[in-house]
Design an enzyme around this catalytic site. Structure first.
Site, PDB file in Angstrom:
ATOM      1  N   GLU A  95      44.088  52.151  50.659  1.00 10.20           N
ATOM      2  CA  GLU A  95      43.390  50.869  50.599  1.00 10.20           C
ATOM      3  C   GLU A  95      44.124  49.785  51.390  1.00 10.20           C
ATOM      4  O   GLU A  95      43.992  48.599  51.121  1.00 10.20           O
ATOM      5  CB  GLU A  95      43.182  50.461  49.139  1.00 10.20           C
ATOM      6  CG  GLU A  95      42.082  51.301  48.488  1.00 10.20           C
ATOM      7  CD  GLU A  95      41.995  51.169  46.977  1.00 10.20           C
ATOM      8  OE1 GLU A  95      42.981  50.723  46.362  1.00 10.20           O
ATOM      9  OE2 GLU A  95      40.950  51.533  46.430  1.00 10.20           O
TER      10      GLU A  95
ATOM     11  N   HIS B  39      46.935  45.907  43.122  1.00  9.45           N
ATOM     12  CA  HIS B  39      45.725  46.507  42.553  1.00  9.45           C
ATOM     13  C   HIS B  39      46.109  47.529  41.498  1.00  9.45           C
ATOM     14  O   HIS B  39      47.012  48.353  41.709  1.00  9.45           O
ATOM     15  CB  HIS B  39      44.903  47.186  43.654  1.00  9.45           C
ATOM     16  CG  HIS B  39      43.862  48.121  43.121  1.00  9.45           C
ATOM     17  ND1 HIS B  39      42.878  47.725  42.241  1.00  9.45           N
ATOM     18  CD2 HIS B  39      43.663  49.451  43.343  1.00  9.45           C
ATOM     19  CE1 HIS B  39      42.114  48.762  41.943  1.00  9.45           C
ATOM     20  NE2 HIS B  39      42.571  49.826  42.593  1.00  9.45           N
TER      21      HIS B  39
ATOM     22  N   HIS C 128      44.529  49.479  37.444  1.00 11.25           N
ATOM     23  CA  HIS C 128      43.362  49.859  36.657  1.00 11.25           C
ATOM     24  C   HIS C 128      43.533  49.474  35.179  1.00 11.25           C
ATOM     25  O   HIS C 128      43.574  50.356  34.311  1.00 11.25           O
ATOM     26  CB  HIS C 128      43.129  51.369  36.762  1.00 11.25           C
ATOM     27  CG  HIS C 128      42.985  51.873  38.164  1.00 11.25           C
ATOM     28  ND1 HIS C 128      43.241  53.185  38.530  1.00 11.25           N
ATOM     29  CD2 HIS C 128      42.607  51.238  39.294  1.00 11.25           C
ATOM     30  CE1 HIS C 128      43.030  53.340  39.830  1.00 11.25           C
ATOM     31  NE2 HIS C 128      42.649  52.167  40.323  1.00 11.25           N
TER      32      HIS C 128
ATOM     33  N   GLU D 256      43.923  29.826  27.610  1.00 13.74           N
ATOM     34  CA  GLU D 256      44.984  29.726  28.615  1.00 13.74           C
ATOM     35  C   GLU D 256      44.465  30.109  30.007  1.00 13.74           C
ATOM     36  O   GLU D 256      45.004  29.670  31.027  1.00 13.74           O
ATOM     37  CB  GLU D 256      46.150  30.633  28.241  1.00 13.74           C
ATOM     38  CG  GLU D 256      47.326  30.540  29.210  1.00 13.74           C
ATOM     39  CD  GLU D 256      48.372  31.620  28.968  1.00 13.74           C
ATOM     40  OE1 GLU D 256      48.011  32.649  28.390  1.00 13.74           O
ATOM     41  OE2 GLU D 256      49.528  31.428  29.374  1.00 13.74           O
TER      42      GLU D 256
ATOM     43  N   HIS E  96      36.201  50.144  38.301  1.00 13.72           N
ATOM     44  CA  HIS E  96      37.342  50.623  39.088  1.00 13.72           C
ATOM     45  C   HIS E  96      38.645  49.965  38.656  1.00 13.72           C
ATOM     46  O   HIS E  96      39.558  50.634  38.178  1.00 13.72           O
ATOM     47  CB  HIS E  96      37.060  50.355  40.574  1.00 13.72           C
ATOM     48  CG  HIS E  96      38.132  50.837  41.495  1.00 13.72           C
ATOM     49  ND1 HIS E  96      37.923  50.992  42.853  1.00 13.72           N
ATOM     50  CD2 HIS E  96      39.434  51.192  41.297  1.00 13.72           C
ATOM     51  CE1 HIS E  96      39.030  51.432  43.433  1.00 13.72           C
ATOM     52  NE2 HIS E  96      39.971  51.549  42.505  1.00 13.72           N
TER      53      HIS E  96
END
Length: 311
Positions: free
Chosen positions: A152, A176, A178, A206, A247
């Protein structure tokens, strides 16, 4: 051949063998020093810590997730003496990023496991250099045994380009992962910034302080694809975090702590929302318990302004 001649010949061969061993040892030593020098840089230690903390949180199962960092000019200069004498061949990018031309990026390797990063940094990540035109990359350090940058990488570079522009160069980290509750929330709500941002803001107040610009959202797409990269870049123009439906989550920040903290906050808010709805039989009534005016006031208390289009 006489005894003396034979002894001289053997001595010569021995000396040559010793020279070969010294040369080989020097090459190995240089590699060891290179690994130590690069791996011990503050930015690399912070990089590894963020990834290790993500693994500990359960966000990076197997080879899930990836991260990258746009190095400063000073950091690149300090590391250059330890780069490979012969970098890899240039690999073309599908979409050029001329704004990033000549920059160096530390990033995780394709297929690498975050849990293994701390134990073998050069085997699970590396440094790539972009061409001056920003249309190709090459490996200059790390990625041992034929490794390559994350699949990616295109999405990372697209986000780096956008976030560098909108933050006037401050943003340097793209991460990134999951996180389970965030992914679960993306299955229950439309892949739209307003739906997800409002749900998170109301779940934990918050959030209005931490990400008053809300979160971006991208519908289900092929991981590592060009479409995902460009869709994410468009969302990153307004948001420091982008939810990838079904994802995961991509976050950005000026520092590794900032990026990790953003993901941690979003994931906790998603968890709270899911817990509250489950405890109340699936009701969404608590979504209206925090008014828009309260959210505005919370953001204003720390000198920030909510994105009004998301209220």
């Amino acid at each position: 051949m006489g005894f003396l001649d034979e002894a001289s010949d053997l001595l010569g061969k021995g000396m040559n063998a010793a020279k070969d061993m010294v040369t080989e040892g020097a090459v190995v030593a240089k590699g060891a020093v290179a690994g130590m020098a690069v791996e011990q840089r503050p930015f690399m230690r912070a990089f590894v810590r963020m990834c290790s903390d993500g693994w500990a949180q359960g966000w990076n199962e197997r080879n899930g997730g990836n991260a990258s960092y746009r190095m400063t000019v000073e950091e690149a200069a300090a590391c250059k003496p330890y780069f490979y004498d012969t970098p890899s061949s240039w690999v073309p990018l599908k979409t050029a990023v001329p704004q990033l031309g000549g920059a160096f990026f530390a990033c995780t390797a394709a297929g690498s496991f975050m849990r293994n990063l701390a134990g073998d940094v050069a085997g699970n990540m590396g440094i790539v250099e972009l061409s001056e035109a920003g249309d190709s990359w090459r490996v200059v350090w790390g990625f041992k045994d034929g490794g390559r940058p994350t699949s990616e990488l295109e999405a990372h570079l697209a986000c780096h380009r956008v976030r560098m522009e909108v933050t006037y160069g401050v943003s340097r980290v793209v991460y990134h992962a999951h996180p389970a509750h965030t992914v679960a929330l993306s299955l229950l709500l439309p892949a739209m910034p307003r739906a997800l941002s409002k749900a998170l803001w109301c779940a934990m107040t918050e959030c209005a302080m931490v990400f008053p610009e809300g979160v971006g959202a991208v519908d289900v797409m092929v991981p590592g694809g060009e479409a995902l990269a460009q869709a994410t870049a468009r969302e990153a123009e307004r948001h420091g975090a982008v939810v990838w439906a079904a994802h995961g989550l991509l976050v950005t920040g000026a520092t590794f702590d900032e990026a990790f903290g953003l993901m941690h906050t979003i994931e906790k808010a998603a968890q709270i929302r899911l817990l509250a709805r489950a405890a109340d039989g699936g009701s969404a009534r608590f979504d209206t318990q925090v008014s828009d005016d309260i959210l505005r006031a919370i953001a204003a208390s720390v000198g920030k302004t909510l994105d009004e289009s998301l209220l």
